[in-house]
Write a protein that holds these residues in place. Sequence first.
Motif, PDB file in Angstrom:
ATOM      1  N   TYR A  82      44.045  -5.295  -6.710  1.00 48.61           N
ATOM      2  CA  TYR A  82      43.685  -4.999  -6.208  1.00 48.61           C
ATOM      3  C   TYR A  82      42.057  -5.906  -6.140  1.00 48.61           C
ATOM      4  CZ  TYR A  82      40.594  -1.079  -4.599  1.00 48.61           C
ATOM      5  OH  TYR A  82      39.402  -0.973  -4.106  1.00 48.61           O
ATOM      6  N   ASN A  83      42.189  -5.023  -8.017  1.00 48.18           N
ATOM      7  CA  ASN A  83      40.037  -5.959  -8.016  1.00 48.18           C
ATOM      8  C   ASN A  83      39.943  -7.445  -8.085  1.00 48.18           C
ATOM      9  OD1 ASN A  83      39.974  -3.206  -9.158  1.00 48.18           O
ATOM     10  ND2 ASN A  83      41.343  -4.214 -11.565  1.00 48.18           N
ATOM     11  N   LYS A  84      41.384  -7.644  -7.717  1.00 48.86           N
ATOM     12  CA  LYS A  84      40.663  -9.861  -7.078  1.00 48.86           C
ATOM     13  C   LYS A  84      40.338  -9.470  -6.031  1.00 48.86           C
ATOM     14  CE  LYS A  84      43.524 -12.376 -10.593  1.00 48.86           C
ATOM     15  NZ  LYS A  84      44.432 -12.929 -11.148  1.00 48.86           N
ATOM     16  N   TRP A  85      41.149  -8.928  -4.578  1.00 55.59           N
ATOM     17  CA  TRP A  85      41.203  -8.531  -3.444  1.00 55.59           C
ATOM     18  C   TRP A  85      39.530  -7.369  -2.582  1.00 55.59           C
ATOM     19  CZ3 TRP A  85      40.826  -4.423  -1.200  1.00 55.59           C
ATOM     20  CH2 TRP A  85      40.563  -4.164   1.178  1.00 55.59           C
ATOM     21  N   TYR A  86      39.409  -6.989  -3.691  1.00 61.62           N
ATOM     22  CA  TYR A  86      38.428  -5.772  -3.638  1.00 61.62           C
ATOM     23  C   TYR A  86      37.217  -7.103  -3.793  1.00 61.62           C
ATOM     24  CZ  TYR A  86      34.968  -2.184  -3.808  1.00 61.62           C
ATOM     25  OH  TYR A  86      33.885  -1.497  -3.716  1.00 61.62           O
ATOM     26  N   LYS A  87      36.848  -7.891  -4.707  1.00 64.70           N
ATOM     27  CA  LYS A  87      35.969  -8.509  -5.374  1.00 64.70           C
ATOM     28  C   LYS A  87      35.682  -9.942  -3.738  1.00 64.70           C
ATOM     29  CE  LYS A  87      35.394  -8.335 -10.322  1.00 64.70           C
ATOM     30  NZ  LYS A  87      36.540  -9.369 -11.452  1.00 64.70           N
ATOM     31  N   LEU A  88      36.684 -10.174  -3.325  1.00 64.72           N
ATOM     32  CA  LEU A  88      36.814 -10.899  -2.169  1.00 64.72           C
ATOM     33  C   LEU A  88      36.206 -10.070  -0.828  1.00 64.72           C
ATOM     34  CD1 LEU A  88      39.824 -13.205  -2.734  1.00 64.72           C
ATOM     35  CD2 LEU A  88      38.324 -14.052  -2.805  1.00 64.72           C
ATOM     36  N   LYS A  89      37.002  -8.931  -0.965  1.00 65.44           N
ATOM     37  CA  LYS A  89      36.622  -8.510   0.500  1.00 65.44           C
ATOM     38  C   LYS A  89      35.897  -6.995   0.763  1.00 65.44           C
ATOM     39  CE  LYS A  89      39.906 -10.270   3.004  1.00 65.44           C
ATOM     40  NZ  LYS A  89      40.155 -10.663   3.680  1.00 65.44           N
ATOM     41  N   LYS A  90      34.886  -6.585  -0.347  1.00 61.37           N
ATOM     42  CA  LYS A  90      34.273  -5.968   0.076  1.00 61.37           C
ATOM     43  C   LYS A  90      33.061  -6.268   0.854  1.00 61.37           C
ATOM     44  CE  LYS A  90      31.118  -3.334  -3.554  1.00 61.37           C
ATOM     45  NZ  LYS A  90      30.278  -3.086  -4.301  1.00 61.37           N
ATOM     46  N   ASP A  91      32.065  -7.340   1.075  1.00 56.00           N
ATOM     47  CA  ASP A  91      31.469  -7.506   1.674  1.00 56.00           C
ATOM     48  C   ASP A  91      31.552  -7.538   2.868  1.00 56.00           C
ATOM     49  OD1 ASP A  91      29.352  -7.000  -0.261  1.00 56.00           O
ATOM     50  OD2 ASP A  91      29.882  -9.718  -1.457  1.00 56.00           O
ATOM     51  N   GLU A  92      33.103  -7.964   3.258  1.00 56.64           N
ATOM     52  CA  GLU A  92      32.968  -8.951   4.329  1.00 56.64           C
ATOM     53  C   GLU A  92      33.651  -7.536   5.174  1.00 56.64           C
ATOM     54  OE1 GLU A  92      37.234 -10.355   6.371  1.00 56.64           O
ATOM     55  OE2 GLU A  92      36.340 -11.470   4.162  1.00 56.64           O
ATOM     56  N   LEU A  93      34.708  -6.440   4.485  1.00 58.08           N
ATOM     57  CA  LEU A  93      34.766  -5.148   5.320  1.00 58.08           C
ATOM     58  C   LEU A  93      33.402  -3.896   4.905  1.00 58.08           C
ATOM     59  CD1 LEU A  93      38.615  -5.282   4.401  1.00 58.08           C
ATOM     60  CD2 LEU A  93      37.004  -5.989   6.736  1.00 58.08           C
ATOM     61  N   LYS A  94      33.161  -4.362   4.314  1.00 58.53           N
ATOM     62  CA  LYS A  94      31.939  -2.997   3.825  1.00 58.53           C
ATOM     63  C   LYS A  94      32.227  -2.380   2.431  1.00 58.53           C
ATOM     64  CE  LYS A  94      28.590  -4.627   7.749  1.00 58.53           C
ATOM     65  NZ  LYS A  94      28.558  -4.475   8.688  1.00 58.53           N
TER      66      LYS A  94
END
Length: 169
Positions: free
Chosen positions: A155-167
Amino acid sequence: MEHIIAIMIILLTSSAFISLLTAFIANYVLVKNNNKNQSLKYITEERAKWRDFVKSSASKIYSGNFQDVSKKEVISKFKLSLNPLNEKDHSLDNTLSFLLTEIEGNTTNPEIYKAFIHCTSLLLKHDWERSKIEAFPFYKKVIYYSKPNVAIEKYNKWYKLKKDELKLP
């Protein structure tokens, strides 16, 4: 002869005392293990019900097939089943809550739905791992808790990748 009888009486009474003490200890251990097993069984059954609920709700939300209940009701129940105050892994629950709010607001972004399914699967994996750990003996729990949780790491890895893209929050 009297001396031998006195020794035999001492031995017999101390044997009875030791037997009684052993019986009390055995009974205590038996009751304690039984209580632990009953508690573990209850928790395991409740977690299984929760996982089934999450799977069913996520399926309805993702497919948009709410049958006889409203979208708002399904999403509300899902949100209420999360634990955003859990300090150890609160981010996953908070992200799911955010995604559910977006879905409830009729987002058309397919990435939000993909993120929702991804986070839900990680939440289920995380809960499954915790359930397995609870069934372990104490010494294995210590070893297991010292290792990082795979679902939370993903989750933490995914979150870093998707945080900006999905706001994400």
